[in-house]
Design a protein around this motif. Structure first.
Motif, PDB file in Angstrom:
ATOM      1  N   GLY A 172       0.798  -1.224   0.000  1.00  0.00           N
ATOM      2  CA  GLY A 172       0.000   0.000   0.000  1.00  0.00           C
ATOM      3  C   GLY A 172       0.832   1.277   0.000  1.00  0.00           C
ATOM      4  N   SER A 223       2.874  -6.277  -4.817  1.00  0.00           N
ATOM      5  CA  SER A 223       1.968  -5.137  -4.964  1.00  0.00           C
ATOM      6  C   SER A 223       2.760  -3.825  -5.028  1.00  0.00           C
ATOM      7  CB  SER A 223       0.948  -5.157  -3.831  1.00  0.00           C
ATOM      8  OG  SER A 223      -0.068  -4.255  -4.115  1.00  0.00           O
ATOM      9  N   LYS A 235     -12.255  -1.394  -7.840  1.00  0.00           N
ATOM     10  CA  LYS A 235     -12.081   0.045  -7.612  1.00  0.00           C
ATOM     11  C   LYS A 235     -13.039   0.865  -8.458  1.00  0.00           C
ATOM     12  CE  LYS A 235      -7.253  -0.549  -6.322  1.00  0.00           C
ATOM     13  NZ  LYS A 235      -5.844  -0.231  -6.496  1.00  0.00           N
ATOM     14  N   GLU A 275      -2.309   5.988  -3.697  1.00  0.00           N
ATOM     15  CA  GLU A 275      -1.417   6.632  -4.660  1.00  0.00           C
ATOM     16  C   GLU A 275      -1.475   8.153  -4.546  1.00  0.00           C
ATOM     17  OE1 GLU A 275      -3.444   4.110  -5.294  1.00  0.00           O
ATOM     18  OE2 GLU A 275      -1.970   2.526  -5.603  1.00  0.00           O
ATOM     19  N   ASP A 283      -6.693  -5.467  -8.418  1.00  0.00           N
ATOM     20  CA  ASP A 283      -6.136  -4.233  -7.850  1.00  0.00           C
ATOM     21  C   ASP A 283      -5.552  -3.333  -8.930  1.00  0.00           C
ATOM     22  OD1 ASP A 283      -6.464  -5.903  -5.428  1.00  0.00           O
ATOM     23  OD2 ASP A 283      -5.431  -4.218  -4.460  1.00  0.00           O
TER      24      ASP A 283
HETATM   25  C1  DHB Z   1      -1.537  -2.084  -2.935  1.00  0.00           C
HETATM   26  C2  DHB Z   1      -2.797  -2.394  -3.398  1.00  0.00           C
HETATM   27  C3  DHB Z   1      -3.498  -1.476  -4.148  1.00  0.00           C
HETATM   28  O1  DHB Z   1      -4.728  -1.745  -4.638  1.00  0.00           O
HETATM   29  C4  DHB Z   1      -2.913  -0.249  -4.450  1.00  0.00           C
HETATM   30  O2  DHB Z   1      -3.614   0.636  -5.170  1.00  0.00           O
HETATM   31  C5  DHB Z   1      -1.633   0.050  -3.998  1.00  0.00           C
HETATM   32  C6  DHB Z   1      -0.941  -0.873  -3.254  1.00  0.00           C
HETATM   33  C7  DHB Z   1      -0.786  -3.083  -2.121  1.00  0.00           C
HETATM   34  O3  DHB Z   1      -1.374  -4.130  -1.781  1.00  0.00           O
HETATM   35  O4  DHB Z   1       0.391  -2.854  -1.849  1.00  0.00           O
END
Ligand code: DHB
Length: 465
Positions: A74, A161, A339, A353, A417
Protein backbone atom coordinates in the motif's frame (compact mmCIF):
# COMPACT_ATOMS: atom_id res chain seq x y z
CA UNK A 1 26.23 4.87 8.55
CA UNK A 2 28.88 2.30 9.45
CA UNK A 3 29.21 -1.44 9.47
CA UNK A 4 30.85 -3.58 12.12
CA UNK A 5 31.30 -6.98 10.63
CA UNK A 6 31.89 -8.53 14.06
CA UNK A 7 28.62 -7.25 15.50
CA UNK A 8 26.42 -10.23 14.67
CA UNK A 9 24.41 -12.87 16.49
CA UNK A 10 24.34 -16.55 15.65
CA UNK A 11 20.81 -17.81 15.26
CA UNK A 12 18.99 -21.06 14.63
CA UNK A 13 15.43 -21.50 13.37
CA UNK A 14 13.70 -24.71 12.45
CA UNK A 15 11.02 -25.70 10.02
CA UNK A 16 10.03 -29.02 8.51
CA UNK A 17 12.13 -30.73 11.18
CA UNK A 18 15.46 -29.26 10.11
CA UNK A 19 17.52 -26.45 11.57
CA UNK A 20 18.63 -23.38 9.64
CA UNK A 21 21.74 -21.75 11.08
CA UNK A 22 22.66 -18.21 10.14
CA UNK A 23 24.36 -15.03 11.33
CA UNK A 24 22.29 -11.87 11.75
CA UNK A 25 23.31 -8.24 11.51
CA UNK A 26 20.28 -6.21 12.57
CA UNK A 27 19.25 -2.60 12.22
CA UNK A 28 22.03 -1.40 9.95
CA UNK A 29 21.38 2.27 9.20
CA UNK A 30 22.02 2.41 5.46
CA UNK A 31 22.32 6.18 4.91
CA UNK A 32 24.52 8.91 6.37
CA UNK A 33 21.76 11.46 6.87
CA UNK A 34 18.71 9.45 7.88
CA UNK A 35 15.36 11.20 7.78
CA UNK A 36 13.69 8.37 9.67
CA UNK A 37 16.02 5.95 11.47
CA UNK A 38 13.16 3.58 12.21
CA UNK A 39 12.86 2.82 8.52
CA UNK A 40 16.20 3.62 6.88
CA UNK A 41 17.71 0.46 8.29
CA UNK A 42 18.09 -3.11 7.20
CA UNK A 43 18.79 -6.63 8.40
CA UNK A 44 21.42 -8.88 6.88
CA UNK A 45 21.31 -12.66 7.28
CA UNK A 46 24.00 -15.05 6.08
CA UNK A 47 23.92 -18.87 6.28
CA UNK A 48 26.44 -20.10 8.87
CA UNK A 49 27.81 -22.72 6.47
CA UNK A 50 29.55 -20.01 4.45
CA UNK A 51 31.75 -19.13 7.43
CA UNK A 52 32.84 -22.76 7.72
CA UNK A 53 33.85 -23.24 4.10
CA UNK A 54 30.64 -25.13 3.47
CA UNK A 55 28.22 -25.23 0.57
CA UNK A 56 24.45 -25.12 0.42
CA UNK A 57 22.62 -26.21 -2.68
CA UNK A 58 25.82 -25.95 -4.67
CA UNK A 59 26.42 -22.34 -3.59
CA UNK A 60 29.55 -21.30 -1.75
CA UNK A 61 30.51 -18.13 0.09
CA UNK A 62 31.51 -16.48 -3.21
CA UNK A 63 28.62 -17.60 -5.36
CA UNK A 64 25.58 -17.36 -3.07
CA UNK A 65 22.94 -15.00 -4.53
CA UNK A 66 21.74 -12.09 -2.40
CA UNK A 67 17.97 -12.12 -1.99
CA UNK A 68 16.64 -8.66 -1.19
CA UNK A 69 12.93 -8.66 -0.35
CA UNK A 70 10.97 -5.61 0.75
CA UNK A 71 7.84 -5.70 2.89
CA UNK A 72 6.10 -2.62 1.48
CA UNK A 73 2.33 -2.82 0.97
CA UNK A 74 0.00 0.00 0.00
CA UNK A 75 3.02 2.30 -0.36
CA UNK A 76 3.08 2.33 3.44
CA UNK A 77 6.37 2.12 5.35
CA UNK A 78 7.79 -1.41 5.26
CA UNK A 79 9.68 -2.99 8.16
CA UNK A 80 12.99 -4.79 7.78
CA UNK A 81 12.03 -8.42 7.19
CA UNK A 82 12.93 -11.22 9.58
CA UNK A 83 13.20 -14.95 9.01
CA UNK A 84 10.29 -16.89 10.43
CA UNK A 85 7.24 -18.90 9.55
CA UNK A 86 4.30 -17.53 7.59
CA UNK A 87 2.01 -17.90 10.61
CA UNK A 88 2.30 -19.25 14.16
CA UNK A 89 0.09 -22.23 13.21
CA UNK A 90 2.02 -23.24 10.10
CA UNK A 91 5.44 -24.85 9.91
CA UNK A 92 6.03 -23.10 6.59
CA UNK A 93 8.94 -20.70 6.15
CA UNK A 94 8.50 -17.13 4.99
CA UNK A 95 10.55 -16.02 2.00
CA UNK A 96 13.53 -15.00 4.16
CA UNK A 97 13.80 -18.23 6.13
CA UNK A 98 13.14 -20.23 2.96
CA UNK A 99 15.87 -18.30 1.15
CA UNK A 100 18.41 -18.90 3.93
CA UNK A 101 17.63 -22.62 3.98
CA UNK A 102 18.09 -22.58 0.22
CA UNK A 103 21.55 -21.07 0.54
CA UNK A 104 20.91 -17.43 -0.27
CA UNK A 105 22.26 -14.47 1.64
CA UNK A 106 19.33 -12.22 2.58
CA UNK A 107 19.40 -8.42 2.89
CA UNK A 108 16.04 -7.17 4.13
CA UNK A 109 15.67 -3.38 4.15
CA UNK A 110 12.95 -1.35 5.81
CA UNK A 111 11.77 1.43 3.48
CA UNK A 112 10.02 4.70 4.18
CA UNK A 113 6.38 5.04 3.19
CA UNK A 114 3.73 7.63 2.53
CA UNK A 115 2.36 8.04 6.08
CA UNK A 116 5.59 8.89 7.91
CA UNK A 117 5.91 12.28 9.59
CA UNK A 118 8.67 14.22 11.30
CA UNK A 119 8.15 15.84 14.72
CA UNK A 120 7.19 19.12 13.03
CA UNK A 121 4.32 17.33 11.29
CA UNK A 122 5.89 17.34 7.83
CA UNK A 123 5.71 14.20 5.71
CA UNK A 124 8.99 12.33 5.29
CA UNK A 125 8.05 9.26 3.28
CA UNK A 126 6.30 10.60 0.19
CA UNK A 127 7.54 9.58 -3.28
CA UNK A 128 10.28 8.93 -4.13
CA UNK A 129 11.43 8.06 -0.56
CA UNK A 130 10.69 4.32 -0.88
CA UNK A 131 12.76 3.81 -4.03
CA UNK A 132 15.55 6.11 -2.85
CA UNK A 133 15.82 4.00 0.31
CA UNK A 134 15.81 0.70 -1.61
CA UNK A 135 18.67 1.97 -3.79
CA UNK A 136 20.54 3.29 -0.76
CA UNK A 137 20.27 -0.14 0.89
CA UNK A 138 21.81 -1.81 -2.18
CA UNK A 139 24.60 0.77 -2.21
CA UNK A 140 25.28 0.16 1.49
CA UNK A 141 25.53 -3.56 0.89
CA UNK A 142 27.97 -3.10 -1.99
CA UNK A 143 30.03 -0.55 -0.09
CA UNK A 144 30.39 -2.24 3.30
CA UNK A 145 29.95 -5.98 2.93
CA UNK A 146 32.39 -6.88 0.14
CA UNK A 147 34.34 -9.30 2.32
CA UNK A 148 31.27 -11.10 3.65
CA UNK A 149 29.69 -14.08 1.87
CA UNK A 150 27.26 -13.38 -0.96
CA UNK A 151 27.79 -12.41 -4.60
CA UNK A 152 26.91 -8.71 -4.76
CA UNK A 153 26.62 -9.05 -8.53
CA UNK A 154 23.70 -11.42 -7.96
CA UNK A 155 21.30 -9.20 -6.03
CA UNK A 156 17.67 -10.19 -6.59
CA UNK A 157 14.88 -7.92 -5.35
CA UNK A 158 11.44 -9.22 -4.40
CA UNK A 159 8.17 -7.63 -3.41
CA UNK A 160 4.40 -7.75 -3.69
CA UNK A 161 1.97 -5.14 -4.96
CA UNK A 162 3.44 -1.72 -4.08
CA UNK A 163 6.49 -3.77 -3.04
CA UNK A 164 6.37 -5.53 -6.42
CA UNK A 165 6.37 -2.12 -8.07
CA UNK A 166 9.46 -1.18 -6.06
CA UNK A 167 11.17 -4.39 -7.07
CA UNK A 168 10.36 -3.57 -10.72
CA UNK A 169 11.71 -0.07 -10.26
CA UNK A 170 14.94 -1.46 -8.79
CA UNK A 171 15.25 -3.79 -11.74
CA UNK A 172 14.52 -1.11 -14.32
CA UNK A 173 16.35 1.97 -13.12
CA UNK A 174 19.79 0.79 -11.90
CA UNK A 175 22.31 3.64 -11.42
CA UNK A 176 20.12 6.13 -13.27
CA UNK A 177 21.18 9.76 -12.64
CA UNK A 178 17.55 10.84 -12.05
CA UNK A 179 17.76 9.46 -8.50
CA UNK A 180 21.12 10.99 -7.65
CA UNK A 181 19.91 14.22 -5.99
CA UNK A 182 17.72 12.29 -3.55
CA UNK A 183 20.44 9.70 -2.87
CA UNK A 184 22.91 12.51 -2.15
CA UNK A 185 20.41 14.20 0.14
CA UNK A 186 20.07 11.14 2.40
CA UNK A 187 23.79 10.39 2.17
CA UNK A 188 23.74 7.06 0.37
CA UNK A 189 27.03 5.14 0.10
CA UNK A 190 29.15 5.65 -2.97
CA UNK A 191 28.39 2.43 -4.87
CA UNK A 192 26.23 1.04 -7.68
CA UNK A 193 22.54 0.29 -7.18
CA UNK A 194 21.80 -1.84 -10.24
CA UNK A 195 20.53 -5.35 -9.50
CA UNK A 196 20.88 -8.70 -11.22
CA UNK A 197 17.21 -9.69 -11.30
CA UNK A 198 13.79 -8.62 -10.10
CA UNK A 199 10.91 -10.71 -8.80
CA UNK A 200 7.64 -8.81 -8.89
CA UNK A 201 4.31 -10.06 -7.60
CA UNK A 202 1.30 -8.07 -8.87
CA UNK A 203 3.20 -4.81 -9.27
CA UNK A 204 0.98 -1.75 -8.75
CA UNK A 205 2.93 0.32 -11.19
CA UNK A 206 2.86 2.67 -14.21
CA UNK A 207 0.65 4.69 -11.89
CA UNK A 208 0.00 7.64 -14.19
CA UNK A 209 -1.45 5.23 -16.78
CA UNK A 210 -3.03 2.75 -14.39
CA UNK A 211 -6.41 4.54 -14.34
CA UNK A 212 -6.84 4.30 -18.10
CA UNK A 213 -5.65 0.67 -18.10
CA UNK A 214 -8.14 -0.16 -15.35
CA UNK A 215 -11.05 1.37 -17.21
CA UNK A 216 -9.99 -0.21 -20.49
CA UNK A 217 -10.35 -3.53 -18.67
CA UNK A 218 -13.38 -2.88 -16.45
CA UNK A 219 -15.43 -0.49 -18.65
CA UNK A 220 -19.10 -1.46 -18.55
CA UNK A 221 -18.84 -3.16 -15.14
CA UNK A 222 -20.31 -0.49 -12.91
CA UNK A 223 -20.77 -2.48 -9.75
CA UNK A 224 -17.77 -2.83 -7.48
CA UNK A 225 -16.93 -5.31 -4.75
CA UNK A 226 -14.17 -4.95 -2.25
CA UNK A 227 -13.44 -5.45 1.39
CA UNK A 228 -12.84 -2.63 3.75
CA UNK A 229 -10.42 -3.07 6.60
CA UNK A 230 -11.69 -2.02 10.01
CA UNK A 231 -9.77 -2.25 13.25
CA UNK A 232 -11.54 -4.21 15.94
CA UNK A 233 -10.83 -3.85 19.63
CA UNK A 234 -7.34 -4.99 20.45
CA UNK A 235 -5.98 -3.78 17.10
CA UNK A 236 -7.09 -6.85 15.19
CA UNK A 237 -8.08 -6.05 11.61
CA UNK A 238 -11.36 -7.32 10.19
CA UNK A 239 -12.44 -7.19 6.56
CA UNK A 240 -15.98 -6.12 5.80
CA UNK A 241 -17.42 -6.74 2.35
CA UNK A 242 -18.47 -3.54 0.62
CA UNK A 243 -20.50 -3.48 -2.58
CA UNK A 244 -21.96 -0.70 -4.60
CA UNK A 245 -22.64 0.91 -7.93
CA UNK A 246 -20.49 3.64 -9.40
CA UNK A 247 -22.31 6.99 -9.50
CA UNK A 248 -22.78 9.09 -12.63
CA UNK A 249 -19.51 10.99 -12.16
CA UNK A 250 -17.59 7.74 -11.73
CA UNK A 251 -19.17 6.22 -14.81
CA UNK A 252 -18.25 9.36 -16.74
CA UNK A 253 -14.68 9.03 -15.46
CA UNK A 254 -14.66 5.37 -16.46
CA UNK A 255 -15.55 6.28 -20.07
CA UNK A 256 -13.15 9.22 -20.08
CA UNK A 257 -10.23 7.14 -18.82
CA UNK A 258 -10.94 4.14 -21.07
CA UNK A 259 -10.88 6.48 -24.07
CA UNK A 260 -7.33 7.57 -23.18
CA UNK A 261 -5.80 4.09 -23.13
CA UNK A 262 -5.51 3.33 -26.87
CA UNK A 263 -3.40 6.40 -27.57
CA UNK A 264 -1.14 5.55 -24.62
CA UNK A 265 -0.69 1.98 -25.88
CA UNK A 266 -0.12 3.15 -29.44
CA UNK A 267 2.46 5.69 -28.28
CA UNK A 268 4.50 2.86 -26.74
CA UNK A 269 4.82 1.05 -30.08
CA UNK A 270 4.84 -2.33 -28.37
CA UNK A 271 5.62 -5.38 -30.44
CA UNK A 272 4.82 -9.05 -29.89
CA UNK A 273 7.68 -11.58 -29.94
CA UNK A 274 6.82 -12.35 -33.57
CA UNK A 275 7.34 -8.66 -34.38
CA UNK A 276 3.67 -7.73 -34.86
CA UNK A 277 2.65 -4.30 -33.52
CA UNK A 278 0.43 -4.48 -30.45
CA UNK A 279 -1.87 -1.55 -31.05
CA UNK A 280 -5.41 -0.67 -29.99
CA UNK A 281 -8.31 0.83 -31.92
CA UNK A 282 -10.13 3.79 -30.43
CA UNK A 283 -12.81 1.43 -29.10
CA UNK A 284 -10.20 -0.54 -27.11
CA UNK A 285 -10.13 -3.58 -29.39
CA UNK A 286 -7.13 -4.71 -31.39
CA UNK A 287 -3.92 -6.73 -31.18
CA UNK A 288 -2.97 -5.53 -27.68
CA UNK A 289 -6.39 -6.62 -26.39
CA UNK A 290 -5.90 -10.03 -28.04
CA UNK A 291 -2.48 -10.24 -26.39
CA UNK A 292 -3.95 -9.66 -22.91
CA UNK A 293 -6.65 -12.25 -23.64
CA UNK A 294 -3.93 -14.77 -24.45
CA UNK A 295 -2.39 -14.20 -21.01
CA UNK A 296 -5.71 -15.30 -19.48
CA UNK A 297 -5.97 -18.16 -21.98
CA UNK A 298 -2.50 -19.44 -21.06
CA UNK A 299 -3.41 -19.19 -17.38
CA UNK A 300 -6.46 -21.36 -18.03
CA UNK A 301 -4.48 -23.86 -20.09
CA UNK A 302 -1.91 -24.28 -17.34
CA UNK A 303 -4.72 -24.91 -14.83
CA UNK A 304 -6.32 -27.47 -17.16
CA UNK A 305 -2.95 -29.20 -17.61
CA UNK A 306 -2.72 -29.41 -13.81
CA UNK A 307 -6.04 -31.27 -13.79
CA UNK A 308 -8.26 -28.42 -12.63
CA UNK A 309 -11.89 -28.39 -13.68
CA UNK A 310 -12.68 -25.07 -15.37
CA UNK A 311 -16.06 -26.10 -16.77
CA UNK A 312 -17.86 -23.53 -14.59
CA UNK A 313 -16.12 -20.70 -16.47
CA UNK A 314 -18.70 -19.85 -19.11
CA UNK A 315 -16.38 -17.19 -20.55
CA UNK A 316 -13.79 -19.83 -21.41
CA UNK A 317 -14.28 -22.01 -24.48
CA UNK A 318 -12.61 -25.41 -24.23
CA UNK A 319 -12.20 -28.10 -26.86
CA UNK A 320 -10.70 -31.48 -26.02
CA UNK A 321 -8.74 -30.24 -23.03
CA UNK A 322 -7.54 -27.13 -24.85
CA UNK A 323 -8.50 -23.63 -23.75
CA UNK A 324 -9.30 -22.11 -27.14
CA UNK A 325 -10.83 -18.69 -26.50
CA UNK A 326 -11.70 -16.19 -23.83
CA UNK A 327 -14.70 -13.88 -23.80
CA UNK A 328 -12.87 -11.00 -22.13
CA UNK A 329 -16.03 -9.18 -20.99
CA UNK A 330 -17.24 -12.39 -19.38
CA UNK A 331 -13.87 -12.86 -17.68
CA UNK A 332 -13.95 -9.30 -16.32
CA UNK A 333 -17.52 -9.70 -15.01
CA UNK A 334 -16.43 -12.94 -13.35
CA UNK A 335 -13.48 -11.44 -11.48
CA UNK A 336 -15.56 -8.27 -10.74
CA UNK A 337 -14.46 -4.66 -10.37
CA UNK A 338 -12.76 -3.66 -7.13
CA UNK A 339 -12.08 0.05 -7.61
CA UNK A 340 -14.29 2.93 -8.70
CA UNK A 341 -13.09 5.24 -11.46
CA UNK A 342 -10.53 6.73 -11.51
CA UNK A 343 -8.98 3.82 -9.63
CA UNK A 344 -5.62 5.35 -8.65
CA UNK A 345 -5.74 9.12 -9.04
CA UNK A 346 -9.17 9.53 -7.40
CA UNK A 347 -11.08 12.76 -7.99
CA UNK A 348 -11.50 12.95 -4.21
CA UNK A 349 -7.77 12.20 -3.72
CA UNK A 350 -8.59 9.36 -1.34
CA UNK A 351 -6.29 6.61 -2.62
CA UNK A 352 -2.95 5.23 -1.48
CA UNK A 353 -1.42 6.63 -4.66
CA UNK A 354 -2.74 10.16 -4.03
CA UNK A 355 -1.05 9.92 -0.67
CA UNK A 356 2.15 8.46 -2.18
CA UNK A 357 2.40 11.55 -4.37
CA UNK A 358 1.81 14.01 -1.53
CA UNK A 359 4.56 16.41 -0.57
CA UNK A 360 6.28 17.58 2.58
CA UNK A 361 3.24 19.55 3.68
CA UNK A 362 0.41 18.03 1.61
CA UNK A 363 -0.88 14.56 2.37
CA UNK A 364 -2.36 13.96 -1.07
CA UNK A 365 -1.92 15.26 -4.61
CA UNK A 366 -3.04 14.37 -8.09
CA UNK A 367 -0.64 12.84 -10.59
CA UNK A 368 -2.66 12.66 -13.81
CA UNK A 369 -3.98 15.47 -16.00
CA UNK A 370 -7.43 13.85 -16.17
CA UNK A 371 -7.96 13.82 -12.41
CA UNK A 372 -6.47 17.25 -11.88
CA UNK A 373 -8.87 18.70 -14.47
CA UNK A 374 -11.84 16.86 -13.00
CA UNK A 375 -10.80 17.13 -9.37
CA UNK A 376 -13.37 17.30 -6.59
CA UNK A 377 -10.62 18.06 -4.08
CA UNK A 378 -9.10 21.01 -5.88
CA UNK A 379 -5.56 20.40 -4.83
CA UNK A 380 -2.13 20.29 -6.35
CA UNK A 381 -0.33 18.07 -8.76
CA UNK A 382 2.84 16.06 -8.13
CA UNK A 383 5.91 17.26 -10.02
CA UNK A 384 6.48 15.42 -13.27
CA UNK A 385 9.97 14.29 -12.22
CA UNK A 386 8.58 12.65 -9.09
CA UNK A 387 5.91 10.75 -11.00
CA UNK A 388 8.58 9.71 -13.47
CA UNK A 389 11.06 8.27 -10.94
CA UNK A 390 8.28 6.03 -9.58
CA UNK A 391 7.63 4.46 -12.98
CA UNK A 392 9.83 1.54 -14.14
CA UNK A 393 8.44 1.60 -17.68
CA UNK A 394 10.18 4.95 -18.20
CA UNK A 395 13.64 3.45 -17.62
CA UNK A 396 13.53 0.21 -19.59
CA UNK A 397 14.34 1.93 -22.88
CA UNK A 398 16.69 4.46 -21.28
CA UNK A 399 20.34 3.74 -22.03
CA UNK A 400 21.41 5.63 -18.90
CA UNK A 401 19.78 2.94 -16.72
CA UNK A 402 21.38 -0.43 -16.07
CA UNK A 403 18.31 -2.65 -16.30
CA UNK A 404 18.28 -6.14 -14.78
CA UNK A 405 18.40 -8.78 -17.51
CA UNK A 406 16.27 -11.34 -15.63
CA UNK A 407 12.73 -10.87 -14.47
CA UNK A 408 10.00 -12.92 -12.87
CA UNK A 409 6.59 -11.27 -12.90
CA UNK A 410 3.44 -12.84 -11.47
CA UNK A 411 0.04 -11.23 -11.73
CA UNK A 412 -2.80 -13.38 -10.39
CA UNK A 413 -5.55 -14.19 -12.88
CA UNK A 414 -8.16 -12.93 -10.37
CA UNK A 415 -6.22 -9.82 -9.36
CA UNK A 416 -8.40 -6.70 -9.61
CA UNK A 417 -6.14 -4.23 -7.85
CA UNK A 418 -4.71 -3.17 -11.18
CA UNK A 419 -5.32 -4.09 -14.81
CA UNK A 420 -3.57 -7.10 -16.30
CA UNK A 421 -2.49 -4.65 -19.01
CA UNK A 422 -0.10 -3.01 -16.53
CA UNK A 423 2.07 -6.09 -15.98
CA UNK A 424 1.71 -7.00 -19.67
CA UNK A 425 3.19 -3.65 -20.71
CA UNK A 426 6.06 -4.06 -18.25
CA UNK A 427 6.84 -7.55 -19.55
CA UNK A 428 6.61 -6.48 -23.21
CA UNK A 429 8.97 -3.53 -22.78
CA UNK A 430 11.47 -5.74 -20.97
CA UNK A 431 11.33 -8.44 -23.65
CA UNK A 432 11.72 -5.87 -26.40
CA UNK A 433 15.03 -4.85 -24.82
CA UNK A 434 16.29 -8.43 -24.89
CA UNK A 435 15.73 -9.26 -21.22
CA UNK A 436 14.63 -12.69 -20.04
CA UNK A 437 11.12 -12.40 -18.67
CA UNK A 438 9.29 -15.20 -16.92
CA UNK A 439 5.76 -13.79 -16.83
CA UNK A 440 2.40 -15.40 -16.26
CA UNK A 441 -0.96 -14.99 -14.56
CA UNK A 442 -1.38 -17.86 -12.08
CA UNK A 443 -4.92 -19.25 -12.28
CA UNK A 444 -7.52 -18.29 -9.67
CA UNK A 445 -4.93 -16.24 -7.79
CA UNK A 446 -5.97 -12.96 -6.17
CA UNK A 447 -3.81 -9.96 -5.34
CA UNK A 448 -1.03 -11.61 -3.31
CA UNK A 449 2.61 -12.66 -3.36
CA UNK A 450 5.24 -15.16 -2.20
CA UNK A 451 2.70 -17.96 -2.79
CA UNK A 452 5.05 -20.13 -4.82
CA UNK A 453 8.43 -19.94 -3.08
CA UNK A 454 9.55 -23.25 -4.61
CA UNK A 455 8.98 -21.78 -8.06
CA UNK A 456 10.65 -18.50 -7.10
CA UNK A 457 13.75 -20.25 -5.77
CA UNK A 458 13.90 -22.59 -8.76
CA UNK A 459 13.92 -19.51 -11.00
CA UNK A 460 16.67 -17.88 -8.93
CA UNK A 461 18.75 -21.06 -9.12
CA UNK A 462 18.23 -21.27 -12.87
CA UNK A 463 19.41 -17.68 -13.49
CA UNK A 464 22.29 -17.84 -11.00
CA UNK A 465 23.92 -21.13 -11.97
C1 DHB B 1 -1.54 -2.08 -2.93
C2 DHB B 1 -2.80 -2.39 -3.40
C3 DHB B 1 -3.50 -1.48 -4.15
O1 DHB B 1 -4.73 -1.74 -4.64
C4 DHB B 1 -2.91 -0.25 -4.45
O2 DHB B 1 -3.61 0.64 -5.17
C5 DHB B 1 -1.63 0.05 -4.00
C6 DHB B 1 -0.94 -0.87 -3.25
C7 DHB B 1 -0.79 -3.08 -2.12
O3 DHB B 1 -1.37 -4.13 -1.78
O4 DHB B 1 0.39 -2.85 -1.85
Amino acid sequence: MYFDKDDFTQDILTFGGSAVRFRSWKNLIYVDRPVDIKYQRMNLFIPEAYFEGGKINGYSSDSAPVFMPNTVGGYMPGNAGEPGCVSPEQDEPNSILGALAHGYVVAAPALRGRTLKALDGSFTGKAPACIVDYKAAVRFLRYFTTDLPGDKNKIITNGTSAGGALSALMGASGNHPDYEPWLQEVGAADARDDVFAASCYCPITDLEHADMAYEWQFLGVNEYRRSRMVMKEGGCPAFLPEEGLMDAAEIRASRGEAALFPSYINSLRLIACDGRPLTLEADGSGPFAEYVKRIVLRSAQTAIDQGKDLSSKSWLRQENGRAVSVDFDGYVRDITRMKTAPAFDALTMATAENSLFGSRWEDCRHFTAYSLENSLAGAGMAEEEIVRVMNPTRYIRDARAVTAKRWRIRHGERDRDTSLAVSAILALLLQEQGNEVDYCAPWDTPHSGDYDLDGLFAWIDQICR
